[in-house]
Design an enzyme around this catalytic site. Structure first.
Site, PDB file in Angstrom:
ATOM      1  N   ILE A   1     -10.682  11.152   0.821  1.00 14.75           N
ATOM      2  CA  ILE A   1     -10.062  12.336   0.234  1.00 14.75           C
ATOM      3  C   ILE A   1     -10.955  12.998  -0.819  1.00 14.75           C
ATOM      4  O   ILE A   1     -10.802  14.187  -1.118  1.00 14.75           O
ATOM      5  CB  ILE A   1      -8.658  11.987  -0.348  1.00 14.75           C
ATOM      6  CG1 ILE A   1      -7.959  13.192  -0.967  1.00 14.75           C
ATOM      7  CG2 ILE A   1      -8.744  10.871  -1.380  1.00 14.75           C
ATOM      8  CD1 ILE A   1      -7.702  14.310  -0.049  1.00 14.75           C
TER       9      ILE A   1
ATOM     10  N   TYR B   1      -2.970   5.111 -14.956  1.00 11.39           N
ATOM     11  CA  TYR B   1      -2.186   5.500 -13.774  1.00 11.39           C
ATOM     12  C   TYR B   1      -1.068   6.462 -14.174  1.00 11.39           C
ATOM     13  O   TYR B   1      -0.889   7.527 -13.562  1.00 11.39           O
ATOM     14  CB  TYR B   1      -1.609   4.223 -13.150  1.00 11.39           C
ATOM     15  CG  TYR B   1      -0.693   4.433 -11.977  1.00 11.39           C
ATOM     16  CD1 TYR B   1      -1.183   4.852 -10.748  1.00 11.39           C
ATOM     17  CD2 TYR B   1       0.678   4.173 -12.088  1.00 11.39           C
ATOM     18  CE1 TYR B   1      -0.331   5.026  -9.669  1.00 11.39           C
ATOM     19  CE2 TYR B   1       1.527   4.338 -11.005  1.00 11.39           C
ATOM     20  CZ  TYR B   1       1.021   4.764  -9.795  1.00 11.39           C
ATOM     21  OH  TYR B   1       1.853   4.931  -8.726  1.00 11.39           O
TER      22      TYR B   1
HETATM   23  P1  NAD Z   1      -1.494   1.530  -1.439  1.00  7.32           P
HETATM   24  O1  NAD Z   1      -2.515   1.103  -2.421  1.00  7.32           O
HETATM   25  O2  NAD Z   1      -0.790   0.490  -0.633  1.00  7.32           O
HETATM   26  O3  NAD Z   1      -2.121   2.601  -0.432  1.00  7.32           O
HETATM   27  C1  NAD Z   1      -3.010   3.596  -0.822  1.00  7.32           C
HETATM   28  C2  NAD Z   1      -3.928   3.872   0.346  1.00  7.32           C
HETATM   29  O4  NAD Z   1      -4.858   4.893  -0.065  1.00  7.32           O
HETATM   30  C3  NAD Z   1      -4.755   2.655   0.773  1.00  7.32           C
HETATM   31  O5  NAD Z   1      -4.575   2.394   2.147  1.00  7.32           O
HETATM   32  C4  NAD Z   1      -6.187   3.058   0.451  1.00  7.32           C
HETATM   33  O6  NAD Z   1      -7.146   2.547   1.373  1.00  7.32           O
HETATM   34  C5  NAD Z   1      -6.103   4.569   0.523  1.00  7.32           C
HETATM   35  N1  NAD Z   1      -7.207   5.208  -0.203  1.00  7.32           N
HETATM   36  C6  NAD Z   1      -7.768   4.816  -1.364  1.00  7.32           C
HETATM   37  N2  NAD Z   1      -8.787   5.624  -1.685  1.00  7.32           N
HETATM   38  C7  NAD Z   1      -8.856   6.557  -0.714  1.00  7.32           C
HETATM   39  C8  NAD Z   1      -9.710   7.665  -0.474  1.00  7.32           C
HETATM   40  N3  NAD Z   1     -10.720   7.955  -1.299  1.00  7.32           N
HETATM   41  N4  NAD Z   1      -9.483   8.428   0.621  1.00  7.32           N
HETATM   42  C9  NAD Z   1      -8.484   8.130   1.481  1.00  7.32           C
HETATM   43  N5  NAD Z   1      -7.655   7.078   1.310  1.00  7.32           N
HETATM   44  C10 NAD Z   1      -7.843   6.301   0.240  1.00  7.32           C
HETATM   45  O7  NAD Z   1      -0.441   2.420  -2.236  1.00  7.32           O
HETATM   46  P2  NAD Z   1       1.053   2.788  -1.831  1.00  7.32           P
HETATM   47  O8  NAD Z   1       1.938   1.761  -2.421  1.00  7.32           O
HETATM   48  O9  NAD Z   1       1.129   3.074  -0.378  1.00  7.32           O
HETATM   49  O10 NAD Z   1       1.232   4.119  -2.691  1.00  7.32           O
HETATM   50  C11 NAD Z   1       0.997   5.403  -2.133  1.00  7.32           C
HETATM   51  C12 NAD Z   1       1.287   6.446  -3.195  1.00  7.32           C
HETATM   52  O11 NAD Z   1       2.612   6.266  -3.717  1.00  7.32           O
HETATM   53  C13 NAD Z   1       0.356   6.406  -4.420  1.00  7.32           C
HETATM   54  O12 NAD Z   1       0.140   7.709  -4.876  1.00  7.32           O
HETATM   55  C14 NAD Z   1       1.165   5.648  -5.444  1.00  7.32           C
HETATM   56  O13 NAD Z   1       0.797   6.012  -6.741  1.00  7.32           O
HETATM   57  C15 NAD Z   1       2.570   6.125  -5.122  1.00  7.32           C
HETATM   58  N6  NAD Z   1       3.583   5.194  -5.606  1.00  7.32           N
HETATM   59  C16 NAD Z   1       3.711   3.952  -5.033  1.00  7.32           C
HETATM   60  C17 NAD Z   1       4.676   3.073  -5.524  1.00  7.32           C
HETATM   61  C18 NAD Z   1       4.861   1.701  -4.936  1.00  7.32           C
HETATM   62  O14 NAD Z   1       5.684   0.924  -5.445  1.00  7.32           O
HETATM   63  N7  NAD Z   1       4.154   1.329  -3.861  1.00  7.32           N
HETATM   64  C19 NAD Z   1       5.507   3.469  -6.574  1.00  7.32           C
HETATM   65  C20 NAD Z   1       5.313   4.725  -7.152  1.00  7.32           C
HETATM   66  C21 NAD Z   1       4.363   5.585  -6.635  1.00  7.32           C
HETATM   67  N1  SER Z   2       4.910   0.592  -8.155  1.00 11.12           N
HETATM   68  C1  SER Z   2       3.882   1.257  -8.854  1.00 11.12           C
HETATM   69  C2  SER Z   2       3.017   0.337  -9.623  1.00 11.12           C
HETATM   70  O1  SER Z   2       3.502  -0.711 -10.010  1.00 11.12           O
HETATM   71  C3  SER Z   2       4.501   2.252  -9.807  1.00 11.12           C
HETATM   72  O2  SER Z   2       4.087   3.491  -9.450  1.00 11.12           O
HETATM   73  O3  SER Z   2       1.890   0.650  -9.863  1.00 11.12           O
END
Ligand code: NAD
Ligand code: SER
Length: 319
Positions: free
Chosen positions: A52, A141
């Site tokens: 990205i 973050y």
């Molecule tokens: P994750 O870490 O499991 O997945 C993120 C993905 O992004 C990974 O597969 C990674 O390889 C990919 N990635 C990293 N750098 C990249 C790049 N340069 N180009 C393309 N892809 C890239 O995270 P997630 O839990 O799936 O979270 C996704 C989104 O949701 C994030 O923005 C996170 O902040 C948000 N979020 C997640 C949670 C949670 O509990 N999982 C809670 C709040 C917010």
């Molecule tokens: N579940 C996420 C974390 O713990 C909150 O965005 O980073």
């Protein structure tokens, strides 16, 4: 004709399940998955390696598939981001700008970008945290998510960009591995329950945090994207709430189905992050504006997680 969708960060926890659900609804060929790493599970439909941060690669994919909607999930989560704050800032902010600018130029029509409960900080009221309140996040973050929210609202007001966002709480699902978040203990605990019947938790026993089952999060994501434009009143990000529990409470729930499971506690640096976040969330704006409503409680989540991981985790590694 269905607008073509690009999911960026599709191999992560949310992406894995979001791509599956979007493809069910809109057809495999209309949903393009992309990440810098291969998918964790077999997916049926186009997948592209896209960084990205590489604007040329991004533009090529958008043009190749005539993409109109983007779900931007790539980010470093809270605990991983603290290990490399400069890179986390670069990834979390510039990924968003790269996508916002495509919408500003009229190349794509609609964006989903998730924010987080991490936008709140130690000075925020912890119980029933309001949509509008004190926000002084203390992690890189959280700062990146709060700043991202401001830019989303700015691009909407100034350039008419159709951006939609929710502040996810900690998400729990069995289809992928935890991705470096502070709330991810609530995913790992189920893996360790199946593999070892014990879990050493990096948060203390009474650390209550807002959480949600992944299917509810996916429903919220698709619902806000489908909602009529005029009903989306908040263009920074909506609070959404599922359930709240502590490590002690989730362990007690696991014990009901697995009486010999044992939990111990060894809090590390992630405790400080958790201490800065809310315990419960007021999501009345999301409920009123676009009909948000969660379905899963701690009992159903525990049952689903244990039953599915029992089938999925490699048998030779089990206790
Ligand atoms: P994750 O870490 O499991 O997945 C993120 C993905 O992004 C990974 O597969 C990674 O390889 C990919 N990635 C990293 N750098 C990249 C790049 N340069 N180009 C393309 N892809 C890239 O995270 P997630 O839990 O799936 O979270 C996704 C989104 O949701 C994030 O923005 C996170 O902040 C948000 N979020 C997640 C949670 C949670 O509990 N999982 C809670 C709040 C917010
Ligand atoms: N579940 C996420 C974390 O713990 C909150 O965005 O980073």
């Amino acid at each position: 004709m269905v607008d073509k969708i690009l999911v960026i960060g599709s191999s992560g926890q949310i992406g894995t399940e979001l791509v599956e659900e979007l493809r069910k609804r809109y057809g495999n060929e209309n949903v393009i998955a992309s990440d810098i790493k291969e998918p964790q599970v077999i997916q049926h439909g186009p997948f592209e390696i896209v960084d990205i941060l590489n604007k040329i690669q991004l533009a090529d994919i958008i043009s190749k598939y005539k993409i109109k909607e983007v779900y931007l999930l790539a980010a470093l989560l809270s605990a991983t981001a603290e290990k490399n704050p400069a890179f986390a800032w670069d990834l979390n902010m510039n990924s968003l700008f790269n996508v916002l600018n495509l919408a500003k130029e009229g190349i794509i029509k609609k964006i989903f970008w998730p924010s987080s409960i991490a936008v709140f900080g130690p000075t925020t009221p912890k119980i029933n945290t309001p949509q509008y309140t004190i926000m002084e996040p203390s992690t890189v973050y959280g700062i990146s998510k709060q700043t991202g929210e401001r830019w989303c609202e700015y691009y909407h007001k100034r350039y008419g960009v159709d951006i939609r966002s929710v502040r996810y709480p900690g998400l729990i699902g069995y289809k992928s591995k935890p991705g470096g978040g502070t709330t991810d203990y609530a995913v790992d605990i189920f893996h360790q329950a199946i593999l070892a019947k014990k879990y050493e938790c990096f948060l203390s026993e009474n650390t209550t945090l807002p959480m949600m089952y992944m299917s509810d999060a996916i429903d919220a994501t698709i619902a806000i994207m489908k909602t009529e434009d005029s009903k989306i009143k908040i263009r920074s990000s909506y609070n959404i709430s599922g359930i709240s529990f502590s490590p002690k409470e989730i362990a007690e729930e696991i014990n009901k189905l697995m009486p010999d499971f044992k939990i111990s506690y060894l809090p590390d640096s992630r405790q400080q992050i958790a201490n800065s976040w809310p315990q419960t969330i007021d999501d009345s704006y999301a409920k009123n504006d676009w009909g948000w409503s969660p379905k899963y409680n701690l009992f159903t989540i525990t049952k689903i997680m244990l039953e599915n991981l029992e089938q999925l985790l490699p048998k030779e590694n089990k206790y």
